[in-house]
Design an enzyme around this catalytic site. Structure first.
Site, PDB file in Angstrom:
ATOM      1  N   ARG A 105     105.718  72.214  67.658  1.00  0.00           N
ATOM      2  CA  ARG A 105     105.609  70.771  67.969  1.00  0.00           C
ATOM      3  C   ARG A 105     105.181  70.651  69.426  1.00  0.00           C
ATOM      4  NH1 ARG A 105     108.751  66.856  70.260  1.00  0.00           N
ATOM      5  NH2 ARG A 105     108.779  64.803  69.277  1.00  0.00           N
ATOM      6  N   LYS A 137     109.192  71.245  78.090  1.00  0.00           N
ATOM      7  CA  LYS A 137     110.623  70.954  78.258  1.00  0.00           C
ATOM      8  C   LYS A 137     111.208  71.511  79.558  1.00  0.00           C
ATOM      9  CE  LYS A 137     111.868  69.586  73.646  1.00  0.00           C
ATOM     10  NZ  LYS A 137     112.398  69.923  72.323  1.00  0.00           N
TER      11      LYS A 137
HETATM   12  N1  HH2 Z   1     112.051  67.443  70.686  1.00  0.00           N
HETATM   13  C1  HH2 Z   1     111.946  66.163  71.082  1.00  0.00           C
HETATM   14  C2  HH2 Z   1     111.925  65.127  70.121  1.00  0.00           C
HETATM   15  N2  HH2 Z   1     111.985  65.395  68.793  1.00  0.00           N
HETATM   16  N3  HH2 Z   1     112.147  66.962  67.042  1.00  0.00           N
HETATM   17  C3  HH2 Z   1     112.260  68.233  66.632  1.00  0.00           C
HETATM   18  N4  HH2 Z   1     112.334  68.516  65.325  1.00  0.00           N
HETATM   19  N5  HH2 Z   1     112.298  69.275  67.524  1.00  0.00           N
HETATM   20  C4  HH2 Z   1     112.247  69.080  68.871  1.00  0.00           C
HETATM   21  O1  HH2 Z   1     112.305  70.069  69.637  1.00  0.00           O
HETATM   22  C5  HH2 Z   1     112.118  67.732  69.336  1.00  0.00           C
HETATM   23  C6  HH2 Z   1     112.079  66.684  68.384  1.00  0.00           C
HETATM   24  C7  HH2 Z   1     111.846  65.835  72.532  1.00  0.00           C
HETATM   25  O2  HH2 Z   1     110.512  65.804  72.975  1.00  0.00           O
HETATM   26  P1  HH2 Z   1     109.645  64.468  73.123  1.00  0.00           P
HETATM   27  O3  HH2 Z   1     109.477  63.779  71.809  1.00  0.00           O
HETATM   28  O4  HH2 Z   1     108.371  64.773  73.797  1.00  0.00           O
HETATM   29  O5  HH2 Z   1     110.451  63.578  74.149  1.00  0.00           O
HETATM   30  P2  HH2 Z   1     111.357  62.285  73.970  1.00  0.00           P
HETATM   31  O6  HH2 Z   1     112.512  62.663  73.120  1.00  0.00           O
HETATM   32  O7  HH2 Z   1     111.746  61.928  75.389  1.00  0.00           O
HETATM   33  O8  HH2 Z   1     110.529  61.215  73.311  1.00  0.00           O
END
Ligand code: HH2
Length: 293
Positions: free
Chosen positions: A271, A236
């Site tokens: 995660r 992040k």
């Molecule tokens: N972070 C992201 C998405 N979903 N869900 C939970 N519970 N906690 C988190 O910290 C979280 C989440 C963002 O990361 P990522 O899925 O890699 O990116 P994007 O939202 O651009 O798909």
């Protein structure tokens, strides 16, 4: 004495039944959740797994690398992201969930919308991961109660479109905890079992670098609530800011530091995108924590 030896044995992911049992343990060993974004625009892996075969291959690789759970999402929530309608999310995630569920792994669906969550549960997911904690679509609260599934409730100030513009808190740690406890209360009042609820401080969701660091520094405040805690720091932006690494793919070591910290502070689920390396870190820290029985 028991040592974790994931490199000498075939890694078996956690089944939905084993995950339910884990939720009720008095001391929960930290699990690794692998991220599978079926999106064209996720901040670090957008477009890589849009095709069902490629998404399935990636899930298999993450399980081989030590993933206990797989989180599947069809909408990017990166800062400034637009919303994806339910039918489009369903079209992206359902074929992938149907195939990945056959591997026996517990799957969470990363969505804020009840119709998407319901379609995902019907396809084989058993956990709902809602970054809005039931605020975006209140029908999701009833769905989770009706299906008696586990739910991850995340804190977010604002919405993905606006959350990073000017996040303000008087006491970020207390406010995030109080908000999550209030949301857990809403789900419990609707009939969701307390033991089915996981809390998540929402690293990067409406938070400055300092807010994220404070939430990590004081993770014990959330852990002490007794709910299992999930933390998502993987690749992040705040890691990029601290280490001056603008490219998300360069943030492996920074992510590793936060994962080690989270495990040492009693977090239940991390995660992550880089499952293999993070599994090594989780296994090492767990071995230290469990040394001596
Ligand atoms: N972070 C992201 C998405 N979903 N869900 C939970 N519970 N906690 C988190 O910290 C979280 C989440 C963002 O990361 P990522 O899925 O890699 O990116 P994007 O939202 O651009 O798909």
């Amino acid at each position: 004495m028991t040592f974790h030896t994931p490199y000498s044995t075939l890694h078996l992911p956690m089944t939905p039944t084993a995950f339910t049992a884990w939720l009720s343990l008095p001391r929960r060993p930290t699990l690794v959740m692998g991220v599978l974004n079926v999106t064209p625009d996720s901040f670090s892996d957008g477009g890589l797994h849009l095709d069902v075969d490629r998404a399935f291959d990636h899930a298999q690789q993450m399980i081989a690398g030590g993933a206990d759970l797989i989180d599947i999402g069809g909408e990017s929530t990166r800062p400034g992201a637009g919303r994806i309608p339910a039918d489009e999310q369903i079209g992206r995630v359902v074929p992938v969930i149907e195939r990945v569920a056959k591997l026996g792994v517990a799957i969470s669906i990363d969505t804020t919308l009840a119709p998407v969550a319901e379609a995902a549960l019907n396809a084989g997911a058993t956990i709902v991961n809602d970054i809005s904690a039931g605020r975006e679509d209140p029908k999701l609260v009833d769905l989770v109660a009706r299906r008696a599934c586990a739910v991850i409730l995340m804190h977010m100030q604002g919405s993905p479109a606006t959350m990073q513009l000017n996040p303000i808190y008087a006491d970020v740690v207390a406010e995030v905890r109080d908000h999550l406890l209030a949301r857990a209360g809403v789900f419990e009042a609707a009939g969701v079992e307390r033991s089915h609820i996981v809390l998540d401080p929402g690293i990067g969701f409406g938070k400055s670098v300092e807010h994220n660091l404070l939430l990590l520094k004081h993770l014990d405040t959330l852990v002490k609530t007794g709910y299992p805690v999930l933390v998502g720091t993987s690749r992040k932006g705040f890691i990029g800011k601290v280490l001056d690494l603008p490219a998300s793919g360069d943030r492996l070591h920074g992510t590793a530091a936060t994962v080690a910290w989270a495990v040492a502070n009693g977090v239940g689920i991390v995660r992550v995108h880089d499952v293999g390396p993070m599994k090594q870190i989780v296994t090492m820290i767990r071995s230290i924590l469990e040394a001596g029985g």
